[in-house]
Design a protein around this motif. Structure first.
Motif, PDB file in Angstrom:
ATOM      1  N   THR A 188       0.831  -1.205   0.000  1.00  0.00           N
ATOM      2  CA  THR A 188       0.000   0.000   0.000  1.00  0.00           C
ATOM      3  C   THR A 188       0.863   1.252   0.000  1.00  0.00           C
ATOM      4  N   THR A 189       1.914   1.254   0.834  1.00  0.00           N
ATOM      5  CA  THR A 189       2.774   2.438   0.903  1.00  0.00           C
ATOM      6  C   THR A 189       3.827   2.445  -0.194  1.00  0.00           C
ATOM      7  N   ASN A 190       4.566   1.344  -0.320  1.00  0.00           N
ATOM      8  CA  ASN A 190       5.733   1.345  -1.208  1.00  0.00           C
ATOM      9  C   ASN A 190       5.369   1.297  -2.689  1.00  0.00           C
ATOM     10  N   LEU A 191       4.285   0.630  -3.029  1.00  0.00           N
ATOM     11  CA  LEU A 191       3.886   0.569  -4.440  1.00  0.00           C
ATOM     12  C   LEU A 191       2.758   1.560  -4.743  1.00  0.00           C
ATOM     13  N   CYS A 192       1.611   1.407  -4.064  1.00  0.00           N
ATOM     14  CA  CYS A 192       0.493   2.323  -4.337  1.00  0.00           C
ATOM     15  C   CYS A 192       0.872   3.766  -4.004  1.00  0.00           C
ATOM     16  N   GLY A 193       1.620   3.940  -2.911  1.00  0.00           N
ATOM     17  CA  GLY A 193       2.066   5.275  -2.551  1.00  0.00           C
ATOM     18  C   GLY A 193       2.953   5.888  -3.612  1.00  0.00           C
ATOM     19  N   THR A 194       3.806   5.076  -4.220  1.00  0.00           N
ATOM     20  CA  THR A 194       4.673   5.576  -5.284  1.00  0.00           C
ATOM     21  C   THR A 194       3.849   5.998  -6.498  1.00  0.00           C
ATOM     22  N   SER A 200       7.920  -5.404  -2.416  1.00  0.00           N
ATOM     23  CA  SER A 200       7.197  -4.160  -2.676  1.00  0.00           C
ATOM     24  C   SER A 200       8.112  -3.083  -3.255  1.00  0.00           C
ATOM     25  N   LYS A 201       9.365  -3.045  -2.801  1.00  0.00           N
ATOM     26  CA  LYS A 201      10.298  -2.058  -3.346  1.00  0.00           C
ATOM     27  C   LYS A 201      10.677  -2.400  -4.790  1.00  0.00           C
ATOM     28  N   ALA A 202      10.781  -3.692  -5.096  1.00  0.00           N
ATOM     29  CA  ALA A 202      11.047  -4.090  -6.480  1.00  0.00           C
ATOM     30  C   ALA A 202       9.874  -3.703  -7.377  1.00  0.00           C
ATOM     31  N   ALA A 203       8.654  -3.889  -6.878  1.00  0.00           N
ATOM     32  CA  ALA A 203       7.473  -3.506  -7.649  1.00  0.00           C
ATOM     33  C   ALA A 203       7.425  -1.994  -7.856  1.00  0.00           C
ATOM     34  N   ALA A 204       7.815  -1.230  -6.834  1.00  0.00           N
ATOM     35  CA  ALA A 204       7.832   0.224  -6.962  1.00  0.00           C
ATOM     36  C   ALA A 204       8.855   0.672  -8.000  1.00  0.00           C
TER      37      ALA A 204
END
Length: 311
Positions: free
Chosen positions: A83-89, A136-140
């Motif tokens: 939610t934060t690392n991907l959607c937030g980005t 999640s960071k890789a997805a971001a």
């Protein structure tokens, strides 16, 4: 230059804000906290914004964004990280369309299940991650690199430390038991660390319009031995303890067992030993910074814990 900095109420974002203000930039600082001490962002304009909640209303006009916000931990519900690392980005990208975008990622996007030996940027992302943070960071990163409407730079630091650190150093010190600091491996494994000063330098240089878009590892001038780093930190903090090592072959199954027990017990706090922590300590984790040195003009300082007693 007008720059938006996310995560400005935190460790890295605050340091980036202060550095940019010191260089005469007009900084718009954003963070989860309702307010921050003015000195933390050097008097920059500050607005509370939880990037996980949606696109920013009435965003200021900026030339560039340094995106430092994110959830950093090795334990927790996967949904919280994504939610934060991907959607937030995605929300940050949508809030500042067309602005140059500097994304602070992490070396945790490299394969955690094998040693990282002077890794080059093309060795990530990996196909598997033991926790949602790396995934999640890789997805971001993929989301940022897919943004075709502006130039993007992705920075990958490893184990960021320095004044104001609220994660790495506190966790290390919390692990001390009497005169022993439990650790994994044999202490001879090399690791790349990233001082917050070196990361800030890379962020500032990445804002240059002549810098090629792409992905760059960011680390101190040279890797260090884990045992040397741990002993130096303990000495600077005046902690009379020494590292004692458990072999990785023992630590990994213990981490599996600890995580399983904590999940069954629905514990919110992470176990002291996790697969993520074991994987990042037990084997070599070093980064090749040739691209950053060549393309960003990055000139990293050596690893130093001088003054860590006051951090």
């Amino acid at each position: 230059m007008r720059v938006a900095v996310t995560g400005a109420s935190g460790f890295v974002g605050g340091a980036v804000s202060r550095a940019l203000i010191g260089r005469g930039a007009e900084v718009h600082a954003f963070g989860r906290r309702s307010e921050v001490e003015p000195g933390h962002v050097a008097g920059a304009r500050y607005r509370p914004w939880d990037i996980a909640t949606g696109v920013l209303r009435d965003p200021p006009r900026v030339d560039a964004v340094v995106h430092c916000a994110g959830t950093v931990a090795d334990w927790g519900p996967a949904a919280d990280f994504f939610t934060t690392n991907l959607c937030g980005t995605y929300n940050v990208l949508a809030s500042f369309p067309a602005a140059r975008f500097v994304h602070v990622s992490t070396a945790s996007v490299y394969d955690p299940c094998r040693p990282t030996v002077m890794a080059t940027e093309d060795e990530a992302p990996a196909g598997r991650y033991p926790n949602a943070y790396g995934a999640s960071k890789a997805a971001a990163e993929r989301a940022v690199l897919a943004a075709a409407d502006r130039p993007v730079v992705v920075l990958r630091p490893h184990a960021v430390y320095g004044p104001g650190d609220t994660t790495l150093l506190p966790r290390l010190l919390a692990g001390v038991r009497g005169r022993i600091l439990p650790a994994v491996g044999d202490g001879r494994q090399r690791i790349s660390l990233t001082s917050v000063g070196n990361l800030v330098q890379a962020c500032v240089r990445a804002l240059g319009t002549s810098v090629p878009a792409g992905v760059y590892n960011v680390a101190d001038a040279e890797p260090v031995r884990l045992d040397d780093a741990l002993r130096a930190i303990l000495a600077e903090r005046g902690v009379h303890a020494r590292p004692v090592y458990a072999p990785a072959s023992l630590a990994w199954p213990l981490a599996w067992a600890a995580e399983g027990a904590f999940l069954l017990a629905r514990r919110a706090r992470p176990p002291r030993l996790t697969r993520y922590a074991a994987g990042h300590l037990a084997v070599e984790r070093t980064l090749d910074t040739t691209a950053a040195r060549t393309e960003l003009g990055f000139t990293p300082a050596r690893t130093s814990f001088t003054g860590a007693g006051t951090w």
